[in-house]
Structure formats: structure tokens, C-alpha cells
Design a protein around this motif. Structure first.
Motif, PDB file in Angstrom:
ATOM      1  N   ARG A 241       0.861  -1.188   0.000  1.00  0.00           N
ATOM      2  CA  ARG A 241       0.000   0.000   0.000  1.00  0.00           C
ATOM      3  C   ARG A 241       0.892   1.230   0.000  1.00  0.00           C
ATOM      4  O   ARG A 241       1.878   1.318   0.730  1.00  0.00           O
ATOM      5  CB  ARG A 241      -0.886   0.000   1.237  1.00  0.00           C
ATOM      6  N   THR A 242       0.523   2.202  -0.859  1.00  0.00           N
ATOM      7  CA  THR A 242       1.281   3.448  -0.932  1.00  0.00           C
ATOM      8  C   THR A 242       0.699   4.437   0.065  1.00  0.00           C
ATOM      9  O   THR A 242      -0.479   4.789  -0.002  1.00  0.00           O
ATOM     10  CB  THR A 242       1.217   4.057  -2.344  1.00  0.00           C
ATOM     11  N   LEU A 243       1.506   4.865   0.995  1.00  0.00           N
ATOM     12  CA  LEU A 243       1.063   5.786   2.028  1.00  0.00           C
ATOM     13  C   LEU A 243       1.830   7.087   1.922  1.00  0.00           C
ATOM     14  O   LEU A 243       3.022   7.103   1.607  1.00  0.00           O
ATOM     15  CB  LEU A 243       1.271   5.172   3.415  1.00  0.00           C
ATOM     16  N   ILE A 244       1.135   8.187   2.174  1.00  0.00           N
ATOM     17  CA  ILE A 244       1.760   9.510   2.154  1.00  0.00           C
ATOM     18  C   ILE A 244       1.549  10.154   3.522  1.00  0.00           C
ATOM     19  O   ILE A 244       0.417  10.333   3.974  1.00  0.00           O
ATOM     20  CB  ILE A 244       1.151  10.404   1.054  1.00  0.00           C
ATOM     21  N   ASN A 245       2.648  10.466   4.188  1.00  0.00           N
ATOM     22  CA  ASN A 245       2.588  11.156   5.468  1.00  0.00           C
ATOM     23  C   ASN A 245       2.642  12.663   5.239  1.00  0.00           C
ATOM     24  O   ASN A 245       3.464  13.155   4.464  1.00  0.00           O
ATOM     25  CB  ASN A 245       3.762  10.731   6.359  1.00  0.00           C
ATOM     26  N   ILE A 246       1.766  13.375   5.918  1.00  0.00           N
ATOM     27  CA  ILE A 246       1.739  14.837   5.834  1.00  0.00           C
ATOM     28  C   ILE A 246       2.303  15.397   7.139  1.00  0.00           C
ATOM     29  O   ILE A 246       1.837  15.040   8.230  1.00  0.00           O
ATOM     30  CB  ILE A 246       0.311  15.371   5.606  1.00  0.00           C
ATOM     31  N   LEU A 247       3.309  16.275   7.031  1.00  0.00           N
ATOM     32  CA  LEU A 247       3.948  16.868   8.202  1.00  0.00           C
ATOM     33  C   LEU A 247       4.054  18.377   8.029  1.00  0.00           C
ATOM     34  O   LEU A 247       4.014  18.905   6.911  1.00  0.00           O
ATOM     35  CB  LEU A 247       5.347  16.283   8.416  1.00  0.00           C
ATOM     36  N   SER A 259      -1.722  10.457   7.919  1.00  0.00           N
ATOM     37  CA  SER A 259      -1.197   9.536   6.936  1.00  0.00           C
ATOM     38  C   SER A 259      -2.331   9.168   5.971  1.00  0.00           C
ATOM     39  O   SER A 259      -3.420   8.789   6.414  1.00  0.00           O
ATOM     40  CB  SER A 259      -0.645   8.276   7.611  1.00  0.00           C
ATOM     41  N   ILE A 260      -2.085   9.274   4.649  1.00  0.00           N
ATOM     42  CA  ILE A 260      -3.124   9.053   3.641  1.00  0.00           C
ATOM     43  C   ILE A 260      -2.783   7.831   2.804  1.00  0.00           C
ATOM     44  O   ILE A 260      -1.646   7.674   2.351  1.00  0.00           O
ATOM     45  CB  ILE A 260      -3.262  10.289   2.720  1.00  0.00           C
ATOM     46  N   ASP A 261      -3.782   6.964   2.588  1.00  0.00           N
ATOM     47  CA  ASP A 261      -3.598   5.799   1.720  1.00  0.00           C
ATOM     48  C   ASP A 261      -3.797   6.265   0.271  1.00  0.00           C
ATOM     49  O   ASP A 261      -4.916   6.560  -0.157  1.00  0.00           O
ATOM     50  CB  ASP A 261      -4.607   4.718   2.081  1.00  0.00           C
ATOM     51  N   ALA A 262      -2.692   6.337  -0.471  1.00  0.00           N
ATOM     52  CA  ALA A 262      -2.743   6.843  -1.846  1.00  0.00           C
ATOM     53  C   ALA A 262      -2.565   5.728  -2.861  1.00  0.00           C
ATOM     54  O   ALA A 262      -2.117   5.967  -3.993  1.00  0.00           O
ATOM     55  CB  ALA A 262      -1.665   7.910  -2.040  1.00  0.00           C
ATOM     56  N   SER A 263      -2.937   4.505  -2.495  1.00  0.00           N
ATOM     57  CA  SER A 263      -2.739   3.358  -3.384  1.00  0.00           C
ATOM     58  C   SER A 263      -3.522   3.496  -4.683  1.00  0.00           C
ATOM     59  O   SER A 263      -3.082   3.022  -5.742  1.00  0.00           O
ATOM     60  CB  SER A 263      -3.159   2.065  -2.672  1.00  0.00           C
ATOM     61  N   SER A 264      -4.675   4.134  -4.623  1.00  0.00           N
ATOM     62  CA  SER A 264      -5.530   4.247  -5.814  1.00  0.00           C
ATOM     63  C   SER A 264      -5.299   5.551  -6.578  1.00  0.00           C
ATOM     64  O   SER A 264      -5.999   5.816  -7.560  1.00  0.00           O
ATOM     65  CB  SER A 264      -7.005   4.157  -5.395  1.00  0.00           C
ATOM     66  N   SER A 266      -2.937   8.414  -8.748  1.00  0.00           N
ATOM     67  CA  SER A 266      -1.759   8.602  -9.598  1.00  0.00           C
ATOM     68  C   SER A 266      -0.826   9.548  -8.867  1.00  0.00           C
ATOM     69  O   SER A 266      -1.245  10.617  -8.422  1.00  0.00           O
ATOM     70  CB  SER A 266      -2.159   9.196 -10.956  1.00  0.00           C
ATOM     71  N   LYS A 267       0.428   9.147  -8.742  1.00  0.00           N
ATOM     72  CA  LYS A 267       1.365   9.948  -7.939  1.00  0.00           C
ATOM     73  C   LYS A 267       1.919  11.102  -8.772  1.00  0.00           C
ATOM     74  O   LYS A 267       3.049  11.076  -9.268  1.00  0.00           O
ATOM     75  CB  LYS A 267       2.516   9.088  -7.412  1.00  0.00           C
ATOM     76  N   THR A 268       1.098  12.110  -8.952  1.00  0.00           N
ATOM     77  CA  THR A 268       1.510  13.294  -9.705  1.00  0.00           C
ATOM     78  C   THR A 268       1.648  14.474  -8.756  1.00  0.00           C
ATOM     79  O   THR A 268       1.117  14.469  -7.652  1.00  0.00           O
ATOM     80  CB  THR A 268       0.487  13.633 -10.805  1.00  0.00           C
ATOM     81  N   GLY A 269       2.373  15.488  -9.225  1.00  0.00           N
ATOM     82  CA  GLY A 269       2.553  16.689  -8.411  1.00  0.00           C
ATOM     83  C   GLY A 269       1.236  17.353  -8.102  1.00  0.00           C
ATOM     84  O   GLY A 269       1.029  17.866  -6.994  1.00  0.00           O
ATOM     85  N   GLN A 270       0.321  17.333  -9.049  1.00  0.00           N
ATOM     86  CA  GLN A 270      -0.976  17.964  -8.861  1.00  0.00           C
ATOM     87  C   GLN A 270      -1.785  17.250  -7.785  1.00  0.00           C
ATOM     88  O   GLN A 270      -2.429  17.894  -6.937  1.00  0.00           O
ATOM     89  CB  GLN A 270      -1.768  17.956 -10.179  1.00  0.00           C
ATOM     90  N   LYS A 271      -1.711  15.889  -7.791  1.00  0.00           N
ATOM     91  CA  LYS A 271      -2.474  15.131  -6.812  1.00  0.00           C
ATOM     92  C   LYS A 271      -1.910  15.351  -5.395  1.00  0.00           C
ATOM     93  O   LYS A 271      -2.663  15.494  -4.429  1.00  0.00           O
ATOM     94  CB  LYS A 271      -2.446  13.647  -7.166  1.00  0.00           C
ATOM     95  N   VAL A 272      -0.594  15.369  -5.294  1.00  0.00           N
ATOM     96  CA  VAL A 272       0.025  15.606  -3.994  1.00  0.00           C
ATOM     97  C   VAL A 272      -0.342  16.992  -3.490  1.00  0.00           C
ATOM     98  O   VAL A 272      -0.630  17.190  -2.292  1.00  0.00           O
ATOM     99  CB  VAL A 272       1.561  15.462  -4.087  1.00  0.00           C
ATOM    100  N   TYR A 273      -0.396  17.982  -4.441  1.00  0.00           N
ATOM    101  CA  TYR A 273      -0.776  19.334  -4.052  1.00  0.00           C
ATOM    102  C   TYR A 273      -2.210  19.358  -3.503  1.00  0.00           C
ATOM    103  O   TYR A 273      -2.513  20.021  -2.514  1.00  0.00           O
ATOM    104  CB  TYR A 273      -0.653  20.260  -5.269  1.00  0.00           C
ATOM    105  N   GLU A 274      -3.100  18.609  -4.171  1.00  0.00           N
ATOM    106  CA  GLU A 274      -4.497  18.555  -3.733  1.00  0.00           C
ATOM    107  C   GLU A 274      -4.612  17.902  -2.329  1.00  0.00           C
ATOM    108  O   GLU A 274      -5.394  18.333  -1.499  1.00  0.00           O
ATOM    109  CB  GLU A 274      -5.329  17.777  -4.746  1.00  0.00           C
TER     110      GLU A 274
END
Length: 277
Positions: A241-247, A259-264, A266-274
């Protein structure tokens, strides 16, 4: 007449005034640890637990041997147990009592000392966290003390056994909070009642949550006053599972938000910004 007065070992070995279970041989200057019994073993030689004195006169050696043989014969049915001190005489019982009193004084674990503790002890003794920081990198004065070594080995063995029984990860001992916990337990001394299941599950957990909220409030005030940086850290766990921690980082340090489950995704700059915004 006391046993100390009639024991010939006191004529040929000098007790350390600051460490009552250590004796220095008057002939060779060798220091032994283990009370007067170990000093006598050093003088007569041929014992596994003590190195023989190379300068002891034969008449002194004979005197000590006859004294120990006489005591053993008179007390052959008496058994005294004290770790690392093979004693078989009434005189050595007195040495054991001295050792025990000395240990209580140095470790602060005697019942009388605990009863005398009051509010001033909390004021005069630094907080465990300050004590741990102060000792970082310092050499302990008692690290070569035989009694302290044995007590530490016993404590480490029982603690490790608890870790294995509870399935606690080995890297838990690398946490700074672990050092602080050990220091706090040591400051209490012997006889501490461990926390109960209810305490760690309800009141102590609530207390830690309140502490975390106070720290978060301090960070928020710092961010509002001086600004901050929002950071993200992505990783994949063992279940893929792809997880993204926000700090959030500010002059007070970094603080975890979620911590966000980003498995579904697309790991793009725009998505991370959102996700961050």
C-alpha cells in the motif's frame, strides 16, 4: 569479642572505608571484592574466585587456613546464601550484613529511605529527561563496580525476558523515551508498583493525548507567528500500500498531521498538491 576482632584476616588486609566489601592485601597491595572471605581466599591461595598472594608468609597462610578449617568444622551444617560470596562461617554472615547495608545506601532502595522521601525529593532530584540528557556521552563512575554490574545484568535479563514475552520490537530500546522511563523507575527505587492494565489503557493514555494536544497547540501558534512548511513523505508498506505522510515544519520542529492511503491515486505533483492543500 566480635567476630571481626578475632578474624586474623583483618590483620593482613585493610578494608576500603568507602566500599566495605573491598579489601586491600597488606603484602602485595591486591584489592579483592567480596568481603573478608574473598580476602582470606586471596591470602591462602588455590581458590578459583581469588588470585593467590605471591608475597604472603607461610606462617600467615597457615594461620588463615587453620582458622577457616576450624570455622567450617564448627558450622558445617550452616548454609548462608549470598550471590557471588561463598560463605560458610558466622563471621562471614556479618560481612554479608555489611554488604547488604552498603548496597542499600548506594542504591537508595532501603525501606527506611523510601519512608523518608517527601516533597523536597521531587525538588532536589532533576526530572528524568534532564538526567538522561546530562549523562549522554558520560562515563558512569560505578560501571566497574562488581555489585552494580550484577544488579544491572539481573535487571537487563528480566526486562529482555518481558520484551520477548510481550513481542516488543528490539528497536524500542533505541527510543529516547525508553531511557527516560528507565531513569524514572530508578529514581523511585525498589518496590515500585507497576502500572495496571486500566492505568495504561485509560488515565495514562488520556494524559498522553492531552500532552500531544498541548504540543500541537504550541506548534500552531509558532506557525501563525513565523510561518511554516508543509512536507510530504511517501512510502510503501509490506502489503504494497502506498502511504503519504503529511507533516508541518516550523522553528519548533516537525509535526505529524496525518497519513493518507494513496494506493488508488496517480502519484503526480498535482495530486500531492491537492492532498496537502
Amino acid at each position: 569479642m566480635t567476630s571481626k576482632a578475632i578474624d586474623p584476616a583483618h590483620k593482613y588486609a585493610t578494608r576500603n572505608p568507602t566500599c566495605l566489601y573491598k579489601f586491600t592485601c597488606n603484602f602485595c597491595g591486591k584489592e579483592t571484592t567480596g568481603g573478608v572471605f574473598r580476602a582470606k581466599e586471596h591470602l591462602i591461595g588455590g581458590r578459583r574466585n581469588a588470585k593467590s598472594c605471591p608475597k604472603v608468609p607461610s606462617e600467615v597462610k597457615k594461620e588463615i587456613e587453620e582458622y577457616m578449617a576450624g570455622k567450617k568444622h564448627a558450622k558445617e551444617d550452616e548454609k548462608i546464601t549470598f550471590e557471588n560470596l561463598g560463605s560458610d562461617s558466622e563471621e562471614d554472615l556479618g560481612e554479608i550484613e555489611i554488604l547488604q547495608k552498603s548496597l542499600k545506601k548506594t542504591s537508595g532502595t532501603s525501606t527506611s529511605n523510601q519512608k523518608m522521601k517527601g516533597p523536597l525529593d521531587l525538588l532536589l532530584r532533576p526530572h528524568p529527561e534532564k538526567m538522561v540528557k546530562k549523562r549522554k556521552g558520560q562515563t558512569r563512575l560505578d560501571e566497574n563496580d562488581a555489585v552494580k554490574k550484577e544488579l544491572r545484568a539481573r535487571a537487563c535479563t528480566t526486562f529482555a525476558r518481558w520484551m520477548y514475552d510481550a513481542g516488543i520490537p528490539f528497536n524500542a530500546v533505541n527510543y529516547n523515551s525508553f531511557d527516560t522511563a528507565i531513569e524514572a523507575i530508578g529514581q523511585y527505587g525498589s518496590g515500585m508498583k507497576p502500572p495496571t492494565y486500566h492505568e495504561v489503557r485509560v488515565p495514562l493514555l488520556k494524559k498522553e493525548v492531552d500532552t500531544a494536544r498541548k504540543i500541537m497547540a504550541e506548534h500552531k501558534n509558532e506557525c501563525e507567528a513565523n510561518g511554516c512548511s508543509i512536507m510530504s513523505d511517501g512510502w510503501t508498506n509490506k502489503n504494497q500500500r502506498t502511504l503519504i505522510n503529511i507533516l508541518v515544519n516550523c522553528p519548533k520542529g516537525s509535526f505529524f498531521i496525518e497519513s493518507i492511503d494513496a494506493s488508488s491515486y496517480s502519484k503526480t505533483g498535482q495530486k500531492v498538491y491537492e492532498l496537502v492543500c
